[in-house]
Scaffold this motif. Structure first.
Motif, PDB file in Angstrom:
ATOM      1  N   LEU A  71      29.969  23.630  15.904  1.00 58.76           N
ATOM      2  CA  LEU A  71      29.055  24.772  15.975  1.00 58.76           C
ATOM      3  C   LEU A  71      29.086  25.581  14.682  1.00 58.76           C
ATOM      4  O   LEU A  71      28.031  25.933  14.139  1.00 58.76           O
ATOM      5  CB  LEU A  71      29.422  25.658  17.166  1.00 58.76           C
ATOM      6  CG  LEU A  71      28.564  26.910  17.380  1.00 58.76           C
ATOM      7  CD1 LEU A  71      27.093  26.546  17.520  1.00 58.76           C
ATOM      8  CD2 LEU A  71      29.041  27.672  18.613  1.00 58.76           C
ATOM      9  N   CYS A  74      27.320  23.832  11.929  1.00 53.60           N
ATOM     10  CA  CYS A  74      25.858  23.751  12.059  1.00 53.60           C
ATOM     11  C   CYS A  74      25.159  25.059  11.713  1.00 53.60           C
ATOM     12  O   CYS A  74      23.931  25.078  11.551  1.00 53.60           O
ATOM     13  CB  CYS A  74      25.480  23.373  13.495  1.00 53.60           C
ATOM     14  SG  CYS A  74      25.884  21.679  13.933  1.00 53.60           S
ATOM     15  N   CYS A  75      25.912  26.152  11.607  1.00 51.61           N
ATOM     16  CA  CYS A  75      25.305  27.457  11.361  1.00 51.61           C
ATOM     17  C   CYS A  75      24.865  27.603   9.899  1.00 51.61           C
ATOM     18  O   CYS A  75      25.360  26.883   9.025  1.00 51.61           O
ATOM     19  CB  CYS A  75      26.293  28.571  11.726  1.00 51.61           C
ATOM     20  SG  CYS A  75      26.447  28.821  13.517  1.00 51.61           S
ATOM     21  N   ILE A 110      20.408  23.501  14.939  1.00 54.28           N
ATOM     22  CA  ILE A 110      21.562  23.786  15.801  1.00 54.28           C
ATOM     23  C   ILE A 110      21.353  23.218  17.200  1.00 54.28           C
ATOM     24  O   ILE A 110      22.236  22.522  17.726  1.00 54.28           O
ATOM     25  CB  ILE A 110      21.864  25.296  15.858  1.00 54.28           C
ATOM     26  CG1 ILE A 110      22.421  25.785  14.522  1.00 54.28           C
ATOM     27  CG2 ILE A 110      22.876  25.613  16.974  1.00 54.28           C
ATOM     28  CD1 ILE A 110      22.627  27.289  14.455  1.00 54.28           C
ATOM     29  N   MET A 114      23.854  20.265  18.385  1.00 52.57           N
ATOM     30  CA  MET A 114      24.768  20.675  19.445  1.00 52.57           C
ATOM     31  C   MET A 114      24.442  20.006  20.778  1.00 52.57           C
ATOM     32  O   MET A 114      25.328  19.819  21.620  1.00 52.57           O
ATOM     33  CB  MET A 114      24.762  22.194  19.594  1.00 52.57           C
ATOM     34  CG  MET A 114      25.321  22.933  18.387  1.00 52.57           C
ATOM     35  SD  MET A 114      26.949  22.328  17.828  1.00 52.57           S
ATOM     36  CE  MET A 114      27.958  22.601  19.297  1.00 52.57           C
ATOM     37  N   THR A 118      27.521  18.212  22.646  1.00 54.92           N
ATOM     38  CA  THR A 118      27.922  18.537  24.021  1.00 54.92           C
ATOM     39  C   THR A 118      27.742  17.335  24.947  1.00 54.92           C
ATOM     40  O   THR A 118      28.497  17.172  25.914  1.00 54.92           O
ATOM     41  CB  THR A 118      27.119  19.731  24.563  1.00 54.92           C
ATOM     42  OG1 THR A 118      25.719  19.506  24.369  1.00 54.92           O
ATOM     43  CG2 THR A 118      27.510  21.011  23.853  1.00 54.92           C
ATOM     44  N   LEU A 129      24.714  22.108  27.198  1.00 54.68           N
ATOM     45  CA  LEU A 129      23.994  23.080  26.361  1.00 54.68           C
ATOM     46  C   LEU A 129      22.641  23.420  26.978  1.00 54.68           C
ATOM     47  O   LEU A 129      21.775  22.550  27.076  1.00 54.68           O
ATOM     48  CB  LEU A 129      23.789  22.526  24.951  1.00 54.68           C
ATOM     49  CG  LEU A 129      22.959  23.403  24.004  1.00 54.68           C
ATOM     50  CD1 LEU A 129      23.688  24.693  23.704  1.00 54.68           C
ATOM     51  CD2 LEU A 129      22.626  22.644  22.720  1.00 54.68           C
ATOM     52  N   ALA A 241      27.893  31.734  15.126  1.00 57.43           N
ATOM     53  CA  ALA A 241      28.640  30.754  15.914  1.00 57.43           C
ATOM     54  C   ALA A 241      29.342  31.419  17.097  1.00 57.43           C
ATOM     55  O   ALA A 241      29.324  30.897  18.220  1.00 57.43           O
ATOM     56  CB  ALA A 241      29.655  30.039  15.026  1.00 57.43           C
ATOM     57  N   ILE A 244      26.803  32.389  19.828  1.00 54.01           N
ATOM     58  CA  ILE A 244      26.361  31.255  20.647  1.00 54.01           C
ATOM     59  C   ILE A 244      27.468  30.817  21.601  1.00 54.01           C
ATOM     60  O   ILE A 244      27.220  30.546  22.786  1.00 54.01           O
ATOM     61  CB  ILE A 244      25.935  30.078  19.745  1.00 54.01           C
ATOM     62  CG1 ILE A 244      24.670  30.451  18.951  1.00 54.01           C
ATOM     63  CG2 ILE A 244      25.703  28.812  20.562  1.00 54.01           C
ATOM     64  CD1 ILE A 244      24.285  29.437  17.891  1.00 54.01           C
ATOM     65  N   ALA A 245      28.707  30.770  21.086  1.00 55.57           N
ATOM     66  CA  ALA A 245      29.819  30.284  21.904  1.00 55.57           C
ATOM     67  C   ALA A 245      30.148  31.221  23.057  1.00 55.57           C
ATOM     68  O   ALA A 245      30.410  30.770  24.188  1.00 55.57           O
ATOM     69  CB  ALA A 245      31.058  30.082  21.030  1.00 55.57           C
TER      70      ALA A 245
END
Length: 281
Positions: A71, A74-75, A110, A114, A118, A129, A241, A244-245
């Motif tokens: 993650l 990917c940001c 992203i 992701m 996932t 996701l 990140a 999002i998490a």
């Protein structure tokens, strides 16, 4: 206090400040200087996630940490990268353009990357996701603030400059405040895994820096362009990140956010050392 209550506002403020510093010509840089722009974008969008995946598989990271490491990789580039580029005597205009373009492109890359991550690693721990929720959150916390900032600068340039002067000084302190809050709330998980995650973070930063430097040299870019691309590829938007998490609308799992917060701490240390070395040279 839940970290999500501060990370989303902080991310929104940082993206708004990014918008205040942008003008249409920043996005046109990809046409004016395609070689440097494509080198930086390719490094961030393609090379960085591949390095993160290789590290995660080589060190046999647990699924949640692997998802978290991917993650952060990917940001887009962080807003602090523009400051670091200036300190390193890099190409600030290129830095701003790369941050702007990567912030837009990653809104779409992203979810794609992701989703695969996932699907690959998340099934073992019951993580999936919600792509639609991710797109909606990115729309309101990233794209909309950037657009508002650009519009304000277009119609009220002096006011935008005044606001940016204040907000730009808060970017680094806000990120460190977020890191502190998250560290306190998750200190046991971080303490138990600091060697593993710290090693992953340092490897990710160093390998991305080496890859960016090598790629820039192969393309025969100028020295100030090389320094800028190294910083852009090595300095990711940790706040995004973490948002999002830890978001209740997406992953809602602080364990996935842990690699990002560890990365944020080591990122600044490693790149400050890099800036000091290039300035000394």
């Amino acid at each position: 206090m839940k970290s999500i209550y501060i990370v989303l506002p902080i991310l929104t403020v940082l993206m708004f400040d990014l918008g205040l510093s942008l003008k249409p010509s920043d996005f046109a840089m990809i046409i004016k200087r395609p070689k440097a722009m494509l080198a930086g974008i390719f490094g961030q969008i393609v090379v960085l996630p591949l390095i993160a995946l290789a590290i995660g598989l080589a060190l046999n990271l647990p699924p949640l940490f692997l998802i978290g490491l991917m993650l952060i990789a990917c940001c887009p580039g962080g807003s602090s990268s523009n400051v670091f580029s200036k300190i390193a005597n890099g190409d600030v205009a290129l830095s701003v353009s790369l941050t702007a373009v990567s912030s837009i492109i990653t809104l779409f890359t992203i979810p794609l990357i992701m989703q695969w991550v996932t699907t690959y690693a998340g099934h073992a721990v019951g993580i999936s996701l919600p792509v639609k929720n991710l797109l909606i959150q990115n729309l309101f916390t990233a794209l909309t603030p950037i657009i508002i900032g650009i519009v304000i600068r277009h119609f009220w340039e002096k006011g935008a400059a005044a606001i940016d002067k204040v907000l730009s000084k808060t970017a680094f302190p806000l990120l460190m405040f977020l890191a502190l809050v998250f560290f306190i709330q998750n200190r046991q998980v971080i303490a138990d895994n600091i060697v593993l995650l710290g090693g992953c973070a340092v490897l990710l930063i160093l390998l991305s820096v080496l890859a960016a430097s090598a790629g820039s040299r192969i393309l025969k870019l100028k020295s100030n362009e090389r320094r800028t691309i190294v910083i852009e590829v090595g300095m990711q938007n940790a706040a995004q990140a973490i948002a999002i998490a830890s978001s209740p609308f997406i992953f809602a799992d602080d364990a996935i956010a842990t690699p990002a917060i560890v990365y944020a701490l080591f990122m600044n240390v490693v790149l400050l050392i890099y800036v000091k070395l290039v300035n000394k040279k």
